[in-house]
Design a protein around this motif. Structure first.
Motif, short mmCIF file in Angstrom:
data_model
loop_
_atom_site.label_atom_id
_atom_site.label_comp_id
_atom_site.label_asym_id
_atom_site.label_seq_id
_atom_site.Cartn_x
_atom_site.Cartn_y
_atom_site.Cartn_z
N GLU A 38 39.75 56.94 -34.22
CA GLU A 38 39.86 58.40 -34.19
C GLU A 38 38.62 59.05 -34.80
N ILE A 39 38.48 60.33 -34.51
CA ILE A 39 37.50 61.16 -35.21
C ILE A 39 38.31 62.11 -36.09
N LEU A 40 38.24 61.87 -37.40
CA LEU A 40 38.97 62.68 -38.37
C LEU A 40 38.00 63.67 -39.01
N ALA A 41 38.34 64.95 -38.98
CA ALA A 41 37.52 65.94 -39.67
C ALA A 41 38.17 66.26 -41.01
N ILE A 42 37.35 66.29 -42.06
CA ILE A 42 37.82 66.73 -43.38
C ILE A 42 37.16 68.07 -43.63
N ILE A 43 37.99 69.10 -43.79
CA ILE A 43 37.45 70.45 -43.96
C ILE A 43 38.00 71.06 -45.24
N GLY A 44 37.44 72.21 -45.61
CA GLY A 44 37.90 72.90 -46.81
C GLY A 44 36.75 73.68 -47.41
N PRO A 45 37.07 74.67 -48.24
CA PRO A 45 36.03 75.50 -48.85
C PRO A 45 35.10 74.66 -49.75
N ASN A 46 33.98 75.23 -50.12
CA ASN A 46 33.06 74.55 -51.04
C ASN A 46 33.78 74.19 -52.33
N ILE A 226 35.49 68.37 -31.42
CA ILE A 226 35.27 66.91 -31.41
C ILE A 226 36.32 66.10 -32.17
N SER A 227 37.16 66.75 -32.99
CA SER A 227 38.04 65.91 -33.81
C SER A 227 39.41 65.69 -33.17
N ASP A 228 39.97 64.51 -33.44
CA ASP A 228 41.33 64.20 -33.00
C ASP A 228 42.34 64.73 -34.00
N ARG A 229 41.93 64.77 -35.28
CA ARG A 229 42.85 65.16 -36.34
C ARG A 229 42.03 65.82 -37.43
N VAL A 230 42.69 66.68 -38.20
CA VAL A 230 41.99 67.42 -39.25
C VAL A 230 42.80 67.33 -40.55
N VAL A 231 42.09 67.00 -41.64
CA VAL A 231 42.70 67.05 -42.97
C VAL A 231 42.03 68.20 -43.71
N VAL A 232 42.84 69.03 -44.38
CA VAL A 232 42.28 70.18 -45.08
C VAL A 232 42.47 70.00 -46.59
N LEU A 233 41.38 70.09 -47.33
CA LEU A 233 41.44 70.05 -48.79
C LEU A 233 41.16 71.44 -49.34
N ILE A 254 44.84 79.12 -43.34
CA ILE A 254 44.29 80.46 -43.12
C ILE A 254 44.08 81.15 -44.47
N ASP A 255 45.06 81.01 -45.36
CA ASP A 255 44.92 81.60 -46.69
C ASP A 255 43.74 81.02 -47.45
N ALA A 256 43.58 79.70 -47.38
CA ALA A 256 42.49 79.04 -48.11
C ALA A 256 41.13 79.56 -47.65
N TYR A 257 41.02 79.78 -46.35
CA TYR A 257 39.75 80.25 -45.82
C TYR A 257 39.51 81.74 -45.99
N LEU A 258 40.62 82.49 -46.00
CA LEU A 258 40.45 83.93 -46.12
C LEU A 258 40.64 84.41 -47.55
N GLY A 259 41.08 83.46 -48.42
CA GLY A 259 41.39 83.83 -49.80
C GLY A 259 40.17 84.37 -50.52
N VAL A 260 40.42 85.06 -51.62
CA VAL A 260 39.32 85.74 -52.31
C VAL A 260 38.58 84.83 -53.29
N ALA A 261 39.27 83.80 -53.80
CA ALA A 261 38.73 83.05 -54.93
C ALA A 261 37.81 81.91 -54.52
N HIS A 262 37.18 82.01 -53.36
CA HIS A 262 36.41 80.87 -52.88
C HIS A 262 34.92 81.14 -52.70
N GLU A 263 34.39 82.06 -53.48
CA GLU A 263 32.93 82.22 -53.44
C GLU A 263 32.34 80.96 -54.06
N ALA A 264 31.47 80.26 -53.29
CA ALA A 264 31.01 78.93 -53.75
C ALA A 264 30.07 79.01 -54.93
#
Ligand code: ADP
Ligand code: MG
Length: 264
Positions: A38-46, A226-233, A254-264
């Protein structure tokens, strides 16, 4: 085509991993699996712990809690070179190549693990060693063809644009003939055309060699393509795990990405 691809059993199982640096919890009780082909994508804010997760998988970091099983065997304190010997290769968020060396020589360094004969042996019996070196060069040239970088094979990589350096780094990882390929932001800093090229190479590697791939990527368009599956941290925790479509609709994501507390 992706639809015809047969995804298999997990090759890597991460169970309840916790990793701290002093007071900073980089990963908290994270479990995930990476399945064959598989192609696994790992995504998440900085700062979510994505790079830390790859570092745990290939033995750079040793978690305080949890276990990792690779090909069904729980392993203890594996080091990066042992992970490499067992077929786990990776690229880095910030390109880690030998800048003064050519594309070809950088890719050749990926063959080092495969070279059986040590230097002393080579000085005594240079004949067979020379033949072996030639075999590795042929392999490196095949990777250069595959990645369409013939025109820069003799160029010191420090002189190459960033997008091409990322491609050379992929080439070095492929030279190790990995079963599991870990890519940390392979498309960071690339323009649209370079991203399309890199996406195509990642799909081709997966398709033609059957290589299992886990990649960290920020570009959601690329992830969905490109990914078959996605894990979000998020803040060191896993908040979602599913198909690209499931994850895209997940409210916690959606909350994690739109949330306010994630300025890297
Ligand atoms: N070697 C380290 N020493 C101290 N803190 C670290 C180290 N590596 C990562 N961290 C911390 O762990 C957290 C997760 O970092 P990282 O895994 O690099 O996140 P990501 O790749 O998702 O941006 C961050 O708070 C980061 O500062
Ligand atoms: Mg990172």
């Amino acid at each position: 085509m992706a639809a015809a691809k047969r995804i298999g059993e997990p090759v890597l199982e991460v169970r309840d991993i916790t990793l701290s640096f002093g007071g900073v919890r980089a990963l908290l009780d994270v479990s995930l699996e990476i399945r064959a082909r598989e192609i696994l994508a790992i995504i998440g804010p900085n700062g979510a712990g994505k790079t830390s997760m790859l570092n745990v998988i290939n033995g750079f970091y040793h978690p305080q809690e949890g276990t990792i099983a690779y090909k069904g065997r729980v392993r203890q304190r594996m080091r990066p070179h042992e992970a490499a010997e067992q077929g786990i290769a990776r690229t880095f968020q910030n390109v880690a190549l030998f800048r003064g060396m050519t594309t070809l020589d950088n890719i050749m360094t990926g063959r080092l693990l495969k070279m059986r004969r040590n230097f002393l042996w080579q000085t005594i019996h240079w004949g067979p060693a020379l033949a072996e070196e030639l075999e590795h060069r042929v392999f490196a040239e095949r990777i250069i063809d595959f990645l369409e970088i013939e025109s820069i094979r003799r160029t010191p990589v420090g002189q190459l644009p960033y997008g091409l350096q990322k491609r050379v780094e992929l080439g070095r990882a492929l030279a190790m003939e990995p079963e599991l390929l870990l890519l940390d932001e392979p498309m960071a800093g690339m323009n649209v055309e370079e991203k399309e090229d890199m996406s195509r190479f990642i799909l081709d590697v997966n398709d033609e060699f059957g290589t299992t791939i886990a990649l960290i990527e920020h570009d959601m368009g690329v992830v969905m393509d490109i990914s078959d599956r996605v894990v979000v941290l998020d803040y060191g925790r896993k908040i979602a795990d599913g198909s690209p479509d499931q994850v895209r609709r997940d409210t916690a994501v959606i909350d994690a990405y739109l949330g306010v507390a994630h300025e890297a």
